[in-house]
Design an enzyme around this catalytic site. Structure first.
Site, PDB file in Angstrom:
ATOM      1  N   GLU A  35      11.748   2.352  14.490  1.00 22.82           N
ATOM      2  CA  GLU A  35      10.957   3.620  13.800  1.00 22.82           C
ATOM      3  C   GLU A  35       9.551   3.477  14.699  1.00 22.82           C
ATOM      4  OE1 GLU A  35      10.095   2.137   9.783  1.00 22.82           O
ATOM      5  OE2 GLU A  35       9.816   0.368  10.476  1.00 22.82           O
TER       6      GLU A  35
ATOM      7  N   LEU B  19      11.155   1.314   7.110  1.00 27.62           N
ATOM      8  CA  LEU B  19      10.698   1.627   6.031  1.00 27.62           C
ATOM      9  C   LEU B  19      11.408   2.991   5.513  1.00 27.62           C
ATOM     10  CD1 LEU B  19       8.147   1.116   3.946  1.00 27.62           C
ATOM     11  CD2 LEU B  19       7.153   3.021   5.381  1.00 27.62           C
TER      12      LEU B  19
ATOM     13  N   LYS C 205       6.587  -2.017   2.008  1.00 27.01           N
ATOM     14  CA  LYS C 205       5.313  -1.349   2.507  1.00 27.01           C
ATOM     15  C   LYS C 205       4.307  -2.221   2.169  1.00 27.01           C
ATOM     16  CE  LYS C 205       3.180   3.213   3.325  1.00 27.01           C
ATOM     17  NZ  LYS C 205       3.443   3.300   4.662  1.00 27.01           N
TER      18      LYS C 205
ATOM     19  N   TYR D 237       0.721  -1.212  -0.077  1.00 30.50           N
ATOM     20  CA  TYR D 237       0.073   0.080   0.017  1.00 30.50           C
ATOM     21  C   TYR D 237       0.783   1.289  -0.009  1.00 30.50           C
ATOM     22  CZ  TYR D 237       0.858   1.068   5.088  1.00 30.50           C
ATOM     23  OH  TYR D 237       1.403   1.529   6.165  1.00 30.50           O
TER      24      TYR D 237
ATOM     25  N   ARG E 141      -8.473 -20.675  -1.419  1.00 23.99           N
ATOM     26  CA  ARG E 141      -7.290 -20.373  -0.510  1.00 23.99           C
ATOM     27  C   ARG E 141      -6.184 -21.365  -0.706  1.00 23.99           C
ATOM     28  NH1 ARG E 141      -5.276 -21.611   4.461  1.00 23.99           N
ATOM     29  NH2 ARG E 141      -4.376 -19.975   5.643  1.00 23.99           N
TER      30      ARG E 141
ATOM     31  N   ARG F  80       8.379   4.108  -4.801  1.00 21.44           N
ATOM     32  CA  ARG F  80       8.353   3.026  -3.663  1.00 21.44           C
ATOM     33  C   ARG F  80       7.331   1.941  -3.778  1.00 21.44           C
ATOM     34  NH1 ARG F  80       7.686   5.011   2.499  1.00 21.44           N
ATOM     35  NH2 ARG F  80       5.506   5.493   1.640  1.00 21.44           N
TER      36      ARG F  80
END
Length: 287
Positions: free
Chosen positions: A183, A207, A151, A33, A101, A52
């Site tokens: 972080e 990140l 991310k 995301y 799945r 990114r």
């Protein structure tokens, strides 16, 4: 009035938006995301977020559902349709829905990725009064997976960290590994000592923040000294200032860490100046 959202090529009222129960983002957290800020109806640092995103997709061997140019148009269309002057645009791409799945990745030639975007209207985002007061953080152990530079939508532990902070009467949490701050739950962490800005160097441990990159660039252009190295909670508590950066908070002063006041216990001049510079420069380059 409901928002208009984007799902797999369609602009829809949010009530009509649907994703399969077999989507791997839902079943496996198999997705990435980005969150892009909107100021004055324009996108802040879109190019950085797009690059990114491309990197995250590549690291997970995930197919991009559209070009960067098409993604830009989708962002702009959502801003226009929802009348966003200040706010955020959330983008999520997953490996899609193979119809059942399975731990094994589906064939990208037969299973298209899922792409979802929606807006969050946040009037007063740039003039957030919290930035003038500062926030408090607690420290928690960093037990996330080893590829924090990607991310991904695997955000359970950061969410738990936010809740730990809330239960402790604080605003957020800084994560600690091997005695050093990595972080924040959703941001990059910094301290200021003797006018020097100190923040952890880039690696798989954190990140690679888009706002981080911009703020450090602006800091160096303003002749501020920057040192990229790790620091402990104890060093942070004894610093002159502390702050964090993120796409949604820009530059946010931290005035208390694990109950100990940082510096004067109020936002310091370095963080305040960096926030001012970042907002000014971002408004100039927003698209």
């Amino acid at each position: 009035m409901s928002r208009t959202v984007y799902v797999n090529g369609e602009y829809l009222p949010e009530e009509e938006a649907k994703v399969s129960i077999f989507d791997r983002g839902f079943l496996m957290a198999d997705g990435v995301y980005e969150v892009t800020s909107v100021l004055d109806g324009k996108l802040v640092d879109f190019e950085g977020h797009a690059k990114r995103l491309e990197r995250s997709l590549g690291e997970l061997e995930m197919k991009a559902p559209c070009t960067t140019g098409e993604l830009l148009e989708i962002h702009r269309e959502l801003v226009a349709k929802n009348g966003i002057e200040e706010g955020m645009i959330y983008l999520q791409i997953t490996r899609g829905s193979p119809g059942d799945r399975d731990f094994v990745f589906p064939d990208p030639e037969t299973t298209a990725p899922t792409i979802v975007l929606f807006t969050q209207n946040k009037p007063g985002l740039a003039d957030n009064p919290v930035a003038k007061q500062g926030i408090s953080v607690i420290s928690i152990e960093d037990i996330r997976w080893g590829r924090r530079d990607i991310k991904t939508v695997q955000l359970l532990y950061p969410s738990m960290g936010k809740m730990m902070a809330k239960k402790a009467g604080a605003d957020d949490a800084w994560l600690v590994e091997d005695g050093k701050v990595t972080e924040g739950t959703s941001n990059n962490a910094y301290i200021v000592k003797g006018g020097k800005i100190i923040t952890r160097a880039l690696s798989n441990d954190i990140l690679h923040g888009i706002t981080r990159a911009a703020v450090l660039r602006f800091a160096r252009e303003a002749q501020m000294e920057v040192e990229e190295r790790s620091f402990s909670i104890e060093e942070a508590q004894g610093a002159d200032e502390a702050f964090f950066t993120s796409a949604s908070a820009f530059v946010m002063p931290v005035v208390k860490i694990d109950g100990a006041e940082v510096g004067t216990g109020k936002p310091g001049p370095v963080a305040a100046r960096l926030r001012e510079i970042y907002l000014d420069e971002s408004r100039k380059t927003a698209i």
